[in-house]
Design a protein around this motif. Structure first.
Motif, PDB file in Angstrom:
ATOM      1  N   LEU A  23      74.647  28.367  24.319  1.00 49.14           N
ATOM      2  CA  LEU A  23      75.900  28.764  24.969  1.00 49.14           C
ATOM      3  C   LEU A  23      76.091  28.005  26.278  1.00 49.14           C
ATOM      4  CD1 LEU A  23      78.372  30.621  24.844  1.00 49.14           C
ATOM      5  CD2 LEU A  23      77.029  32.356  26.072  1.00 49.14           C
ATOM      6  N   GLY A  24      75.026  27.876  27.056  1.00 50.19           N
ATOM      7  CA  GLY A  24      75.126  27.144  28.314  1.00 50.19           C
ATOM      8  C   GLY A  24      75.477  25.691  28.100  1.00 50.19           C
ATOM      9  N   ILE A  25      74.845  25.063  27.104  1.00 52.95           N
ATOM     10  CA  ILE A  25      75.100  23.646  26.818  1.00 52.95           C
ATOM     11  C   ILE A  25      76.530  23.433  26.345  1.00 52.95           C
ATOM     12  CG2 ILE A  25      74.552  21.787  25.195  1.00 52.95           C
ATOM     13  CD1 ILE A  25      71.646  22.599  25.382  1.00 52.95           C
ATOM     14  N   ILE A  26      76.999  24.286  25.419  1.00 50.83           N
ATOM     15  CA  ILE A  26      78.330  24.063  24.860  1.00 50.83           C
ATOM     16  C   ILE A  26      79.429  24.342  25.878  1.00 50.83           C
ATOM     17  CG2 ILE A  26      78.796  26.349  23.894  1.00 50.83           C
ATOM     18  CD1 ILE A  26      79.522  22.892  22.315  1.00 50.83           C
ATOM     19  N   ILE A  27      79.216  25.283  26.788  1.00 53.54           N
ATOM     20  CA  ILE A  27      80.195  25.521  27.856  1.00 53.54           C
ATOM     21  C   ILE A  27      80.291  24.281  28.747  1.00 53.54           C
ATOM     22  CG2 ILE A  27      80.634  26.828  29.983  1.00 53.54           C
ATOM     23  CD1 ILE A  27      79.542  29.300  28.545  1.00 53.54           C
ATOM     24  N   PHE A  28      79.132  23.726  29.075  1.00 52.36           N
ATOM     25  CA  PHE A  28      79.103  22.530  29.926  1.00 52.36           C
ATOM     26  C   PHE A  28      79.809  21.362  29.254  1.00 52.36           C
ATOM     27  CE2 PHE A  28      76.903  18.534  30.994  1.00 52.36           C
ATOM     28  CZ  PHE A  28      77.263  18.441  32.335  1.00 52.36           C
ATOM     29  N   PHE A  29      79.478  21.116  27.973  1.00 58.11           N
ATOM     30  CA  PHE A  29      80.059  19.958  27.289  1.00 58.11           C
ATOM     31  C   PHE A  29      81.532  20.174  26.955  1.00 58.11           C
ATOM     32  CE2 PHE A  29      75.610  18.685  26.392  1.00 58.11           C
ATOM     33  CZ  PHE A  29      75.694  17.387  26.882  1.00 58.11           C
ATOM     34  N   THR A  30      81.948  21.399  26.727  1.00 59.66           N
ATOM     35  CA  THR A  30      83.380  21.665  26.508  1.00 59.66           C
ATOM     36  C   THR A  30      84.165  21.339  27.764  1.00 59.66           C
ATOM     37  OG1 THR A  30      82.844  23.430  24.937  1.00 59.66           O
ATOM     38  CG2 THR A  30      85.074  23.396  25.823  1.00 59.66           C
ATOM     39  N   PHE A  31      83.631  21.732  28.911  1.00 58.25           N
ATOM     40  CA  PHE A  31      84.262  21.385  30.191  1.00 58.25           C
ATOM     41  C   PHE A  31      84.305  19.874  30.366  1.00 58.25           C
ATOM     42  CE2 PHE A  31      83.276  20.025  34.557  1.00 58.25           C
ATOM     43  CZ  PHE A  31      84.458  20.379  35.187  1.00 58.25           C
ATOM     44  N   LEU A  32      83.204  19.197  30.040  1.00 57.94           N
ATOM     45  CA  LEU A  32      83.109  17.752  30.226  1.00 57.94           C
ATOM     46  C   LEU A  32      84.111  17.013  29.338  1.00 57.94           C
ATOM     47  CD1 LEU A  32      81.183  16.132  32.069  1.00 57.94           C
ATOM     48  CD2 LEU A  32      79.792  15.677  30.039  1.00 57.94           C
ATOM     49  N   THR A  33      84.191  17.398  28.058  1.00 56.82           N
ATOM     50  CA  THR A  33      85.116  16.711  27.153  1.00 56.82           C
ATOM     51  C   THR A  33      86.567  17.027  27.500  1.00 56.82           C
ATOM     52  OG1 THR A  33      84.810  18.524  25.560  1.00 56.82           O
ATOM     53  CG2 THR A  33      83.506  16.536  25.237  1.00 56.82           C
ATOM     54  N   PHE A  34      86.829  18.220  28.035  1.00 54.12           N
ATOM     55  CA  PHE A  34      88.195  18.536  28.470  1.00 54.12           C
ATOM     56  C   PHE A  34      88.606  17.643  29.637  1.00 54.12           C
ATOM     57  CE2 PHE A  34      91.000  20.757  31.465  1.00 54.12           C
ATOM     58  CZ  PHE A  34      92.132  20.873  30.666  1.00 54.12           C
ATOM     59  N   VAL A  35      87.711  17.487  30.604  1.00 50.89           N
ATOM     60  CA  VAL A  35      88.004  16.616  31.746  1.00 50.89           C
ATOM     61  C   VAL A  35      88.232  15.182  31.279  1.00 50.89           C
ATOM     62  CG1 VAL A  35      87.046  15.606  33.864  1.00 50.89           C
ATOM     63  CG2 VAL A  35      86.778  18.048  33.415  1.00 50.89           C
ATOM     64  N   SER A  36      87.400  14.717  30.341  1.00 48.78           N
ATOM     65  CA  SER A  36      87.547  13.361  29.811  1.00 48.78           C
ATOM     66  C   SER A  36      88.894  13.180  29.125  1.00 48.78           C
ATOM     67  CB  SER A  36      86.416  13.053  28.819  1.00 48.78           C
ATOM     68  OG  SER A  36      85.168  13.073  29.457  1.00 48.78           O
ATOM     69  N   ALA A  37      89.298  14.190  28.351  1.00 44.92           N
ATOM     70  CA  ALA A  37      90.549  14.096  27.598  1.00 44.92           C
ATOM     71  C   ALA A  37      91.766  14.250  28.498  1.00 44.92           C
ATOM     72  CB  ALA A  37      90.571  15.153  26.496  1.00 44.92           C
ATOM     73  N   ALA A  38      91.735  15.251  29.359  1.00 46.18           N
ATOM     74  CA  ALA A  38      92.904  15.558  30.190  1.00 46.18           C
ATOM     75  C   ALA A  38      93.168  14.483  31.241  1.00 46.18           C
ATOM     76  CB  ALA A  38      92.721  16.920  30.856  1.00 46.18           C
ATOM     77  N   PHE A  39      92.098  13.935  31.805  1.00 44.84           N
ATOM     78  CA  PHE A  39      92.265  12.964  32.897  1.00 44.84           C
ATOM     79  C   PHE A  39      91.944  11.531  32.467  1.00 44.84           C
ATOM     80  CE2 PHE A  39      91.325  17.100  34.800  1.00 44.84           C
ATOM     81  CZ  PHE A  39      92.413  17.233  35.654  1.00 44.84           C
ATOM     82  N   LYS A  40      91.602  11.359  31.171  1.00 41.92           N
ATOM     83  CA  LYS A  40      91.369  10.034  30.594  1.00 41.92           C
ATOM     84  C   LYS A  40      90.360   9.226  31.409  1.00 41.92           C
ATOM     85  CE  LYS A  40      96.054   9.899  28.708  1.00 41.92           C
ATOM     86  NZ  LYS A  40      97.352   9.193  28.659  1.00 41.92           N
TER      87      LYS A  40
END
Length: 383
Positions: A83-100
């Motif tokens: 759960l800790g890992i997936i929360i972290f990576f979901t945040f990371l991929t969202f930042v990558s996608a939203a801010f390119k």
């Protein structure tokens, strides 16, 4: 029904984590390069020197958590870790996608390249499944309740994951998914077929009305079609922006340009050499293994004298730095220059060695796995 859903979630998440970890462990240096991109984006470049070590740790962690989930061992701790890992990576991929900020997350290495939004969608699905597993963590039954057997299982998985990661780091990926893999024709990989459609862009203008202060955005086509350019009240402000409408054909190798110190392009000459030739790839001379450079220098000198094999060293360093390095190490090889990105893809080592003939990658090695001079001669040059 609940049992089936729990088993499905456990098996799906476990297998996906193991697969993801193995794919990245197959190329830990490449995953390390990707981590360096994230470190730069988040202004924590202090971690960049440790990127490969962190990459190996994350690969091992993914494999171990996935395996323990399948085994059902320590379900509370494992589900919490997931759960800790997936929360972290979901945040990371969202930042990558939203801010390119990073164009590819590297979730499945170069085997399955995903766009940032695809990565984020994948992580959202995993987040839902892992939350479900976390809620029902007490219902996950282990394959065995024997503490000794559980510890043996943990040690075995950790050992296998670590050994595999270190092996691929030392001896290059077991499976090469890059366009410079063994057997690849570089000239063919750089070609764009006749009639292939290029990227289709729309040019966007930002307009401002000098009389009212109103602003609007308009494409170049609408700008001409509406004839707004005839109205002196409207003026273009700022620089036009290109907007990608449709992705066109993209060559497998699109960024390899090899030049000499004066900037003359030698790409075609070097990669289409019809005879055996050796590329020593040292993308960063400041951090290359100098002992290996010395051994390679002696080896290539011998091969050139006996078989007239051309040897070049490719680097992304400046010509001034390369000249100093060449003089310091009495390099025999000619020095040419290319961007660090394609050089890192060419061979996952610094230095790495690529044996080519007629544009085809015959074989390649890390400096730590180079065969002996006698074996090279027997395998390739004495035939």
């Amino acid at each position: 029904m609940n049992k089936a859903a729990l088993n499905f979630s456990r098996i799906f998440v476990g297998i996906l984590f193991i697969f993801s970890g193995l794919i990245k462990a197959n190329d830990p240096l490449g995953f390390g390069y990707k981590l360096e991109e994230y470190f730069d984006v988040f202004h924590i470049s202090v971690f960049s020197p440790y990127a490969t070590g962190i990459a190996i740790f994350l690969c091992v962690l993914e494999i171990v958590l996935g395996a323990l989930l399948l085994f059902g061992f320590w379900s509370k701790k494992v589900s919490t870790g997931l759960l800790g890992i997936i929360i972290f990576f979901t945040f990371l991929t969202f930042v990558s996608a939203a801010f390119k900020v990073v164009t590819s997350c590297g979730c499945f290495g170069d085997a399955i390249p995903l766009t940032p939004w695809q990565s984020f969608s994948k992580d959202l699905i995993l987040l839902v499944l892992i939350v479900y597993l976390f809620i029902n963590r007490n219902k996950i039954l282990p394959l065995t309740t024997n503490p000794g057997q559980q510890k043996i299982g943990l040690i075995a998985v950790v050992a296998l994951a670590v050994i595999f990661s270190i092996y691929t780091y030392t001896y290059l990926p077991v499976l090469d998914f890059l366009p410079y893999k063994k057997g690849a024709s570089l000239p063919e990989a750089m070609k764009i077929p006749a009639g292939a459609e290029p990227d289709l862009y729309l040019i966007m203008y930002k307009l401002k009305n000098k009389a009212t202060g109103e602003t609007k955005e308009m494409s170049d086509k609408d700008y001409l079609k509406t004839e707004i350019w005839k109205d002196n009240n409207w003026e273009i402000v700022g620089q036009p922006v290109q907007k990608l409408l449709k992705k066109g054909y993209e060559a497998k190798i699109k960024d390899l340009v090899i030049s000499d110190a004066s900037g003359t392009d030698y790409t075609k000459e070097l990669i289409e050499n019809p005879y055996y030739n050796i590329l020593i790839v040292a993308y960063n001379l400041n951090h290359t293994d100098e002992d290996a450079i010395g051994k390679l220098n002696a080896m290539t000198l011998d091969l050139t004298e006996q078989f007239n094999i051309r040897t070049v060293l490719l680097t992304s360093n400046s010509a001034q730095d390369a000249a100093v390095f060449s003089k310091q190490h009495k390099l025999f090889a000619e020095i040419f220059y290319a961007d660090a990105v394609p050089l890192k893809s060419m061979v996952r080592a610094n230095p790495g060695i690529v044996l080519m003939k007629n544009g085809v990658v015959i074989n390649k090695w890390s400096y730590q796995s180079l065969p002996s001079l006698e074996k090279l001669k027997a395998t390739y040059f004495n035939k």
